[in-house]
Design a protein around this motif. Structure first.
Motif, mmCIF file in Angstrom:
data_model
loop_
_atom_site.group_PDB
_atom_site.id
_atom_site.type_symbol
_atom_site.label_atom_id
_atom_site.label_comp_id
_atom_site.label_asym_id
_atom_site.label_seq_id
_atom_site.Cartn_x
_atom_site.Cartn_y
_atom_site.Cartn_z
ATOM 1 N N SER A 65 0.940 -1.801 0.164
ATOM 2 C CA SER A 65 -0.194 0.099 0.202
ATOM 3 C C SER A 65 0.472 1.256 -0.184
ATOM 4 N N ASP A 69 0.392 4.464 -2.526
ATOM 5 C CA ASP A 69 0.464 5.953 -1.506
ATOM 6 C C ASP A 69 1.206 6.967 -2.673
ATOM 7 N N LYS A 122 -7.257 4.716 -3.318
ATOM 8 C CA LYS A 122 -6.195 5.165 -3.387
ATOM 9 C C LYS A 122 -6.359 6.276 -4.063
#
Length: 247
Positions: A65, A69, A122
């Motif tokens: 993750s 980001d 995201k």
């Protein structure tokens, strides 16, 4: 080229070869600002040179993750938005039901399912009405190919994501669809054919068109699903498989 994606911001995971790279090239040629990811920096660098036109590569693994980001932080800094997400990164591993172990399940689900979920989640803070999300499925998600039960299950999950996320995002005007290739001549497929004598003949006999598909043929469908030409298509799955699923 028509410039139909002029100044659009496009994020493509797994964009360093095969279908991802072919799609990145098409978006770039149509005027988009293209961002791609790949796990290997050297391969990513080569792809960026091939795409040209200011394409940006962000090294990372969609199963991590923090790497996602970094991708969206770069896009936020450069443009403040993303218009199209092609969640393309995925892996395929074979294992019979007798040989499936936890490591195999964890690897394939981490990239193909968890990575897909967070690639889209995201991106959402950067997406506005009219945005498009295209998920990379597979004909395997609807077939019973031997030794591919875990991979096929991940692709069936992706098909389900398109349905539920269409409902989740309808009020925000963001469309979600799946492009599901069949047997496409990618670098991975080429490697498979080289080490499996007679495999190409066996595969082409399964395909009504009598040939393997090309990455560019899948790329064309991705661009269609990302464009206003598909403005009333949502939650759907388009097969690019030479008729395997339909015939």
């Amino acid at each position: 080229m028509t410039g139909k994606f002029e100044n659009k911001v496009v994020a493509i995971t797994g964009g360093s070869d095969g279908i991802g790279l072919a799609t990145a090239k098409r978006f770039s040629a149509e005027g988009a600002h293209v961002y791609i990811t790949a796990r290997r920096q050297a391969q990513l660098d080569r792809a960026i040179k091939e795409i040209g036109k200011g394409a940006v590569g962000v090294q990372g693994d969609v199963a991590n993750s923090a790497d996602l980001d970094r991708l969206y932080a770069r896009i936020q800094r450069d443009h403040g938005r993303v218009d199209v997400v092609f969640a393309n990164a995925g892996i395929s591993e074979s294992a019979s039901i007798d040989s499936i172990d936890e490591a195999h399940m964890d690897r394939v689900f981490a990239v193909n399912v968890k990575g897909m979920v967070f690639t889209v989640q995201k991106a959402l803070p950067l997406m506005t009405r009219g945005g498009a999300v295209i998920l990379a499925g597979s004909a395997a998600g609807g077939k019973g190919f031997a030794n591919l039960s875990i991979y096929s299950a991940t692709k069936a999950a992706i098909r389900s994501f398109a349905r539920t996320w269409t409902t989740d995002l309808k009020s925000r005007g963001i469309r979600v669809n799946v492009v599901s290739p069949g047997m496409i001549l990618t670098p991975a497929m080429d490697t498979y054919l080289q080490v499996n004598a007679g495999a190409e003949d066996a595969l082409t006999q399964m395909i009504p068109f009598g040939r393997l598909g090309q990455a560019q043929e899948v790329a064309g469908v991705v661009l269609f699903l990302a464009s206003d030409e598909s403005s009333f298509i949502a939650g759907d799955e388009l097969f690019v498989d030479g008729g395997v699923m339909a015939v």
